[in-house]
Design an enzyme around this catalytic site. Structure first.
Site, PDB file in Angstrom:
ATOM      1  N   LYS A  13     -35.728 -34.371 -14.335  1.00  0.00           N
ATOM      2  CA  LYS A  13     -34.776 -33.655 -13.702  1.00  0.00           C
ATOM      3  C   LYS A  13     -35.216 -33.107 -12.310  1.00  0.00           C
ATOM      4  O   LYS A  13     -34.438 -33.285 -11.141  1.00  0.00           O
ATOM      5  CB  LYS A  13     -33.969 -32.467 -14.408  1.00  0.00           C
ATOM      6  CG  LYS A  13     -33.520 -32.931 -15.614  1.00  0.00           C
ATOM      7  CD  LYS A  13     -32.756 -31.877 -16.622  1.00  0.00           C
ATOM      8  CE  LYS A  13     -33.678 -30.758 -16.961  1.00  0.00           C
ATOM      9  NZ  LYS A  13     -34.789 -31.113 -17.831  1.00  0.00           N
ATOM     10  N   ARG A  88     -27.770 -24.494 -19.071  1.00  0.00           N
ATOM     11  CA  ARG A  88     -28.444 -24.861 -20.212  1.00  0.00           C
ATOM     12  C   ARG A  88     -27.810 -24.489 -21.644  1.00  0.00           C
ATOM     13  O   ARG A  88     -28.101 -24.930 -22.424  1.00  0.00           O
ATOM     14  CB  ARG A  88     -29.535 -23.841 -20.038  1.00  0.00           C
ATOM     15  CG  ARG A  88     -30.678 -24.221 -19.140  1.00  0.00           C
ATOM     16  CD  ARG A  88     -31.662 -25.223 -19.641  1.00  0.00           C
ATOM     17  NE  ARG A  88     -33.167 -25.379 -20.004  1.00  0.00           N
ATOM     18  CZ  ARG A  88     -34.083 -25.382 -18.862  1.00  0.00           C
ATOM     19  NH1 ARG A  88     -33.410 -25.389 -17.520  1.00  0.00           N
ATOM     20  NH2 ARG A  88     -35.235 -25.278 -18.840  1.00  0.00           N
ATOM     21  N   ARG A 127     -48.339 -33.423 -17.200  1.00  0.00           N
ATOM     22  CA  ARG A 127     -48.034 -32.968 -15.867  1.00  0.00           C
ATOM     23  C   ARG A 127     -48.952 -31.591 -15.163  1.00  0.00           C
ATOM     24  O   ARG A 127     -49.306 -30.938 -16.214  1.00  0.00           O
ATOM     25  CB  ARG A 127     -46.561 -32.674 -15.440  1.00  0.00           C
ATOM     26  CG  ARG A 127     -46.125 -31.419 -15.824  1.00  0.00           C
ATOM     27  CD  ARG A 127     -44.486 -31.451 -15.362  1.00  0.00           C
ATOM     28  NE  ARG A 127     -43.926 -30.291 -16.230  1.00  0.00           N
ATOM     29  CZ  ARG A 127     -42.612 -29.923 -16.283  1.00  0.00           C
ATOM     30  NH1 ARG A 127     -41.817 -30.893 -15.730  1.00  0.00           N
ATOM     31  NH2 ARG A 127     -41.919 -29.227 -16.897  1.00  0.00           N
ATOM     32  N   ARG A 163     -48.358 -25.948 -16.067  1.00  0.00           N
ATOM     33  CA  ARG A 163     -47.373 -24.879 -16.286  1.00  0.00           C
ATOM     34  C   ARG A 163     -47.611 -24.136 -17.770  1.00  0.00           C
ATOM     35  O   ARG A 163     -47.881 -24.838 -18.845  1.00  0.00           O
ATOM     36  CB  ARG A 163     -46.193 -25.480 -16.231  1.00  0.00           C
ATOM     37  CG  ARG A 163     -45.331 -24.888 -15.227  1.00  0.00           C
ATOM     38  CD  ARG A 163     -43.973 -25.667 -15.089  1.00  0.00           C
ATOM     39  NE  ARG A 163     -43.042 -25.390 -16.056  1.00  0.00           N
ATOM     40  CZ  ARG A 163     -41.647 -25.969 -15.972  1.00  0.00           C
ATOM     41  NH1 ARG A 163     -41.415 -26.659 -15.120  1.00  0.00           N
ATOM     42  NH2 ARG A 163     -40.838 -25.489 -16.909  1.00  0.00           N
ATOM     43  N   ARG A 174     -38.999 -25.217 -26.453  1.00  0.00           N
ATOM     44  CA  ARG A 174     -38.076 -25.836 -25.303  1.00  0.00           C
ATOM     45  C   ARG A 174     -37.310 -26.905 -26.070  1.00  0.00           C
ATOM     46  O   ARG A 174     -36.094 -27.138 -25.482  1.00  0.00           O
ATOM     47  CB  ARG A 174     -38.912 -25.993 -24.185  1.00  0.00           C
ATOM     48  CG  ARG A 174     -39.427 -24.796 -23.441  1.00  0.00           C
ATOM     49  CD  ARG A 174     -40.423 -25.252 -22.445  1.00  0.00           C
ATOM     50  NE  ARG A 174     -39.986 -25.847 -21.429  1.00  0.00           N
ATOM     51  CZ  ARG A 174     -40.848 -26.709 -20.546  1.00  0.00           C
ATOM     52  NH1 ARG A 174     -42.035 -26.876 -20.621  1.00  0.00           N
ATOM     53  NH2 ARG A 174     -40.278 -27.392 -19.472  1.00  0.00           N
TER      54      ARG A 174
HETATM   55  P1  AMP Z   1     -37.385 -25.501 -16.347  1.00  0.00           P
HETATM   56  O1  AMP Z   1     -38.257 -25.348 -14.983  1.00  0.00           O
HETATM   57  O2  AMP Z   1     -36.035 -26.007 -15.764  1.00  0.00           O
HETATM   58  O3  AMP Z   1     -37.890 -26.481 -17.256  1.00  0.00           O
HETATM   59  O4  AMP Z   1     -37.330 -23.911 -16.627  1.00  0.00           O
HETATM   60  C1  AMP Z   1     -38.324 -23.059 -17.092  1.00  0.00           C
HETATM   61  C2  AMP Z   1     -37.711 -22.065 -17.904  1.00  0.00           C
HETATM   62  O5  AMP Z   1     -36.873 -21.011 -17.123  1.00  0.00           O
HETATM   63  C3  AMP Z   1     -36.830 -22.239 -19.115  1.00  0.00           C
HETATM   64  O6  AMP Z   1     -37.907 -22.670 -20.227  1.00  0.00           O
HETATM   65  C4  AMP Z   1     -36.175 -21.044 -19.322  1.00  0.00           C
HETATM   66  O7  AMP Z   1     -37.024 -19.879 -19.919  1.00  0.00           O
HETATM   67  C5  AMP Z   1     -35.923 -20.327 -17.795  1.00  0.00           C
HETATM   68  N1  AMP Z   1     -34.973 -20.878 -17.215  1.00  0.00           N
HETATM   69  C6  AMP Z   1     -34.539 -22.023 -16.560  1.00  0.00           C
HETATM   70  N2  AMP Z   1     -33.437 -22.268 -16.168  1.00  0.00           N
HETATM   71  C7  AMP Z   1     -32.554 -21.524 -17.208  1.00  0.00           C
HETATM   72  C8  AMP Z   1     -31.028 -21.394 -17.409  1.00  0.00           C
HETATM   73  N3  AMP Z   1     -30.198 -22.066 -16.854  1.00  0.00           N
HETATM   74  N4  AMP Z   1     -30.634 -20.286 -18.452  1.00  0.00           N
HETATM   75  C9  AMP Z   1     -31.725 -19.651 -19.057  1.00  0.00           C
HETATM   76  N5  AMP Z   1     -33.131 -19.732 -18.810  1.00  0.00           N
HETATM   77  C10 AMP Z   1     -33.410 -20.655 -17.854  1.00  0.00           C
END
Ligand code: AMP
Length: 234
Positions: A13, A88, A127, A163, A174
């Site tokens: 994404k 989400r 990654r 990460r 996740r």
């Molecule tokens: P990502 O980089 O999109 O995988 O996001 C990393 C982490 O940030 C997620 O596992 C959540 O803890 C938090 N996060 C990112 N986007 C959201 C969202 N829309 N709602 C809630 N938590 C989020």
């Protein structure tokens, strides 16, 4: 164009949202990146988000929705945006729709990157991200000028690391959160007729080509004057 990206963690994404935003000349908005930067800078938002992120849980909606609403209503989003990592869950999706509707706007597309779970897991566990600028690199990347794999970021020279939430334990959580909270969005956007399913297994270029084609088939293309380009005043 106003679009959201859907798909498993590791579906691509972030990478594709960035390309797509560049293609349309609109901002790429990643809630994960906003939270990671806040954590790194130790801001009140970062302190609030940190524990949730470390556990692979969702940051509460009352925090997340406000940030996104403010961001998409800023001047540089007048012609559109690509949201990555938001919504989400159904509540976030409904509140996004409501915020857009208040301004006479709506989403044009929900791009769903379809990848088998084992591909997503392999991508995530291999990654690396730059500890300086946050650039993301997959297996066999980044490469230096001589083509060999290098251990520092070619863009800023800082070191690379996994990460914190890409570890196997957190990733499992996740994936569970995706299954329970995020997957229902596929039907939500499908019922609204804006979901564009794209095979996300392949090279970055190949997948990007499929996305552009999928959007074009729905009349959405860069430079076209359509709903996406009308720039309804906020
Ligand atoms: P990502 O980089 O999109 O995988 O996001 C990393 C982490 O940030 C997620 O596992 C959540 O803890 C938090 N996060 C990112 N986007 C959201 C969202 N829309 N709602 C809630 N938590 C989020």
């Amino acid at each position: 164009m106003r679009a959201v990206m859907l798909g498993l963690p590791g579906a691509g994404k972030g990478t594709q949202a960035e390309r797509l935003a560049g293609h349309f000349g609109i901002p790429h908005i990643s809630t994960g990146a906003i939270f990671r930067q806040a954590v790194q800078q130790g801001t009140p938002l970062g302190r609030r988000a940190k524990a949730y992120m470390e556990q692979g849980a969702l940051v509460p909606d009352e925090v997340t929705v406000g940030i996104v609403r403010e961001r998409i209503e800023s001047e540089d989003c007048r012609r559109g945006f690509v949201l990555d990592g938001f919504p989400r869950n159904l509540e976030q999706a409904r509140r996004l729709d409501a915020a857009l509707e208040r301004n006479g706007q709506g989403l044009d597309a929900a791009v769903h990157l379809v990848v088998p779970e084992e591909v997503a897991v392999r991508r995530i566990t291999s990654r690396r991200v730059c500890t300086g600028c946050g650039a993301t690199y997959g297996a066999g990347e980044p490469r230096g000028e001589d083509g060999s794999v290098v251990g520092v970021c070619p863009q800023c020279g800082q070191s690379l690391a996994q990460r914190a939430d890409d570890s196997e334990d957190v990733l499992r959580q996740r994936l569970l959160v995706y299954e329970t909270n995020t997957k229902p969005l596929l039907d939500y956007y499908g019922e609204r007729g804006i979901r564009v399913d794209v095979d996300g297994d392949g090279s970055v270029d190949a997948v990007f080509g499929r996305i552009v084609e999928g959007l074009r088939a729905r009349g959405i293309q860069a430079g076209a004057v359509g709903r996406a380009e009308q720039g309804t005043p906020l």
